[in-house]
Design a protein around this motif. Sequence first.
Motif, short mmCIF file in Angstrom:
data_model
loop_
_atom_site.label_atom_id
_atom_site.label_comp_id
_atom_site.label_asym_id
_atom_site.label_seq_id
_atom_site.Cartn_x
_atom_site.Cartn_y
_atom_site.Cartn_z
N UNK A 1 0.82 -1.22 0.00
CA UNK A 1 0.00 0.00 0.00
C UNK A 1 0.85 1.27 0.00
N UNK A 2 0.60 2.12 -0.99
CA UNK A 2 1.29 3.40 -1.06
C UNK A 2 2.59 3.41 -1.83
N UNK A 3 3.03 2.26 -2.36
CA UNK A 3 4.27 2.24 -3.14
C UNK A 3 3.96 2.13 -4.62
N UNK A 4 4.53 3.05 -5.43
CA UNK A 4 4.28 3.02 -6.86
C UNK A 4 5.42 2.31 -7.58
N UNK A 5 5.29 2.17 -8.89
CA UNK A 5 6.27 1.38 -9.65
C UNK A 5 7.63 2.07 -9.69
N UNK A 6 7.64 3.41 -9.64
CA UNK A 6 8.92 4.12 -9.64
C UNK A 6 9.69 3.83 -8.36
N UNK A 7 8.99 3.88 -7.22
CA UNK A 7 9.63 3.57 -5.94
C UNK A 7 10.10 2.12 -5.91
N UNK A 8 9.28 1.22 -6.42
CA UNK A 8 9.66 -0.19 -6.45
C UNK A 8 10.91 -0.38 -7.30
N UNK A 9 10.97 0.29 -8.45
CA UNK A 9 12.13 0.19 -9.33
C UNK A 9 13.39 0.73 -8.68
N UNK A 10 13.27 1.84 -7.96
CA UNK A 10 14.44 2.39 -7.27
C UNK A 10 14.95 1.40 -6.22
N UNK A 11 14.02 0.78 -5.50
CA UNK A 11 14.42 -0.21 -4.51
C UNK A 11 15.13 -1.39 -5.14
N UNK A 12 14.62 -1.82 -6.30
CA UNK A 12 15.26 -2.93 -7.01
C UNK A 12 16.68 -2.56 -7.40
N UNK A 13 16.88 -1.37 -7.93
CA UNK A 13 18.22 -0.94 -8.36
C UNK A 13 19.17 -0.81 -7.17
N UNK A 14 18.67 -0.34 -6.04
CA UNK A 14 19.49 -0.26 -4.83
C UNK A 14 19.92 -1.65 -4.38
N UNK A 15 19.00 -2.58 -4.44
CA UNK A 15 19.30 -3.96 -4.04
C UNK A 15 20.30 -4.58 -5.00
N UNK A 16 20.09 -4.36 -6.28
CA UNK A 16 21.00 -4.86 -7.32
C UNK A 16 22.42 -4.36 -7.09
N UNK A 17 22.56 -3.08 -6.78
CA UNK A 17 23.86 -2.47 -6.55
C UNK A 17 24.53 -3.03 -5.30
#
Length: 476
Positions: free
Chosen positions: A346-362
């Motif tokens: 709830x409250x998380x959009x695809x842009x925020x999700x994508x940023x989190x993915x990139x942070x995790x990837x890094x």
Amino acid sequence: MKEIVLTTINAKWIHPSLALRLLKANLGSDLIDSCEILEFALRQPLAEKLESIRAANPLILGVSVSIWNHQATIELLKSLEIKPIVVLGGPEVSFLPEDSEIFLYAEYIIRGEGETAFRLLCEKLLAGEKEVNKFINAENTDICKIKTAYHLYTDEDIAKKLIYVESSRGCVFNCEFCLSAVKTSGMHCIREFPLEPFFAEMDILIKRGVRTFKFLDRSFNINIKRSIQIIEFFVKKINSFLKPSSSLASSASLRLGEEFSSNYSSSLFTVHFEMVPSLFPSELLEALSRFPPDTLRLEIGIQTLNREAAARIGRLTDPKKELETLHYLSEKTNAIIHADLIAGLPGEDIESFGRGFDQLWSALGNRNAEIQLGILKLLPGAPIKRHSEKYGMQYNPLPPYEIIETSMMNVDELKRIKNFARFWDIIIGKNLIEFNKDEPVFDKFMKLSDDLFAHFGKNWGIDRAELLKIAVKTSI
């Protein structure tokens, strides 16, 4: 013919059920020999399952139900030619409403831990008595009185399957997508099995030749001192399989993936822990660094790196600290890291999700890391349902109850993420192609997964060579 048959439909053949074995082990000396375990797999033909149960012809059929086998269990029970007394248990049925379809095919439902409740019910039924309550609310069993069931793993289980073990039960956290957040569930506290008997059981399994120990503990590293004791036990056992002439067992040269396979006997095994990302003090990190390559897997549920979304669902998080921990584990240990993210909170959009993915990837940044994308599920009884109206959360009413849309992620965006997750698993997870670890990857791979789906019209059953050919061509 056995009077009692315990059964379940496992997600895969390699996943034997510890729950069934615990139920059998705790039936007591009068009933244990009257009980048989029959395990099936989701992909196994229904006719084979039915024939095995028909041949056993039990008086009592105990069925363990999970989110993944719910529909398959209904199909099985509807098709039974014999009519035993059906007793359902397991996490899926513990919080379902009483008018759920699956309950039409059962005489009794045990909600909660079944080791004691199932035995008492069987004793009553086999004595010719009736239980007046269809729904039995079981109290937590005294963990010190639970009889272990590891001896009920067969030689085939030991040689070819994952072996599930547990050193504790429960979780102290309040993540609202999880049933541990339900205060009445009895899972909101940690109960620990005594360590010395546990180590004795693990030692027997090691001597029997277990290949993979998979811990069921929801939060293995809550008690740091205890978790280090368990780690040290397994590290010592693993190092005992090194050639006696080798000095590599305690050497730093064994770390970080150096060639060492010739130093191991055929008895080498892997240990799999699920750990809380925010609880990694230096002494725990140091202990984990002692595992040789290919012997440790860590499942770390990040779920979200969005502080607001995490706080909204009662999840404690410190993204900076968690990412630093993942980077350390990736660089300084031999662990194969499995990190989870959940889309649709709830409250998380695809842009925020994508940023989190990139942070995790890094943060992960090496070949011994896996990222798994999951879609939020509304488990029956889970408190996250309270956000549905405010955040426009619509779920599929059928298992596994995945979210369809939210006010922040529409239907198409969630479908794209599911497609992304599937292609990520079969391309990056299988090392078919690589992306630069120093660059953001989410948008780039999203475009690739969109293109692959447009080309093939599906994300399953694709020839690997053809997939690789198109993926490489498309990603250039």
